[in-house]
Scaffold this active site. Structure first.
Site, short mmCIF file in Angstrom:
data_model
loop_
_atom_site.label_atom_id
_atom_site.label_comp_id
_atom_site.label_asym_id
_atom_site.label_seq_id
_atom_site.Cartn_x
_atom_site.Cartn_y
_atom_site.Cartn_z
CG HIS A 1 -0.49 1.37 -1.14
ND1 HIS A 1 -1.10 2.07 -0.38
CD2 HIS A 1 -1.56 1.57 -2.25
CE1 HIS A 1 -1.81 2.82 -0.63
NE2 HIS A 1 -2.26 2.70 -1.93
CE1 TYR B 1 3.63 3.66 5.77
CE2 TYR B 1 1.71 4.52 6.99
CZ TYR B 1 2.77 4.68 5.79
OH TYR B 1 2.48 5.43 4.67
CG ASP C 1 -5.31 3.69 -3.35
OD1 ASP C 1 -3.97 3.76 -3.76
OD2 ASP C 1 -5.57 3.38 -1.71
#
Length: 198
Positions: free
Chosen positions: A72, A142, A180
């Site tokens: 990504h 993250y 994905d």
């Protein structure tokens, strides 16, 4: 009783990788019979040792064994740098250089992030990012230096990744999202990033 951190204000070790701007961070850990303590982030030290990045958003995901997420990125002008870590379980994390003109274009850096090793992985702008879950479950956190912009989402398929990315899970056993699975292959991929401009 406080943790005995006197005499050592150096909170982390920065480990270089095969790509200059991609870094692995190893914290200084203080431990005793009660458990442990470490600084997971100190802005001044991060700016001095890694990059002058200002993080504005933090996210967390939980995944089961075999889940693979990625690759990504967010397209400019909403590109993101990320600082990632695994706080439960274990993942293999990977970053791929997609900066057109970069001497490292298409190359990958991989690192094992676990709740036990406390490592963090800094992924600059101009890289595609993903990870594979190696434990029964994994909680992944993250920080990002740009807010999430769904209209700027981009990606590269893990079904057809760059040649240098050797996936840690057989693709036939991987659990991936429909989004994905629909991402384009690296071969023929047109990157929105240019080396030296991100």
């Amino acid at each position: 009783m406080k943790w005995n951190t006197s005499g050592n204000t150096d909170g982390m070790e920065v480990i270089s990788t095969d790509i200059e701007s991609v870094k692995i961070l190893k914290p200084k850990i203080w431990a005793d019979s009660r458990g442990y303590f470490f600084e997971s982030f100190r802005e001044s030290e991060f700016h001095e040792k890694v990059a002058p990045v200002k993080f504005v958003q933090e996210n967390e995901s939980r995944s089961s064994r075999g889940v693979m997420r990625g690759l990504h990125f967010q397209r400019p002008p909403f590109a993101q740098a990320k600082l990632v870590r695994c706080v439960e379980g274990a993942v293999i994390d990977f970053a791929v250089d997609i900066r057109v003109g970069s001497p490292a274009y298409g190359r990958c850096v991989m690192v094992e992030l676990t709740a036990e090793n406390h490592l963090q992985f800094f992924i600059p702008r101009g890289f595609a990012h993903g990870f594979a879950v190696m434990s029964e479950t994994a909680v992944f956190q993250y920080k990002c230096d740009e807010y999430y912009h769904p209209e700027a989402e981009g990606g590269i398929s893990l079904l057809a990744p760059p040649p240098g990315l050797v996936l840690p899970i057989d693709i036939s056993d991987a659990v991936m999202s429909e989004k994905d699975l629909a991402l384009p292959a690296f071969d023929g991929f047109v990157s929105p990033f240019t080396y030296g401009e991100v």
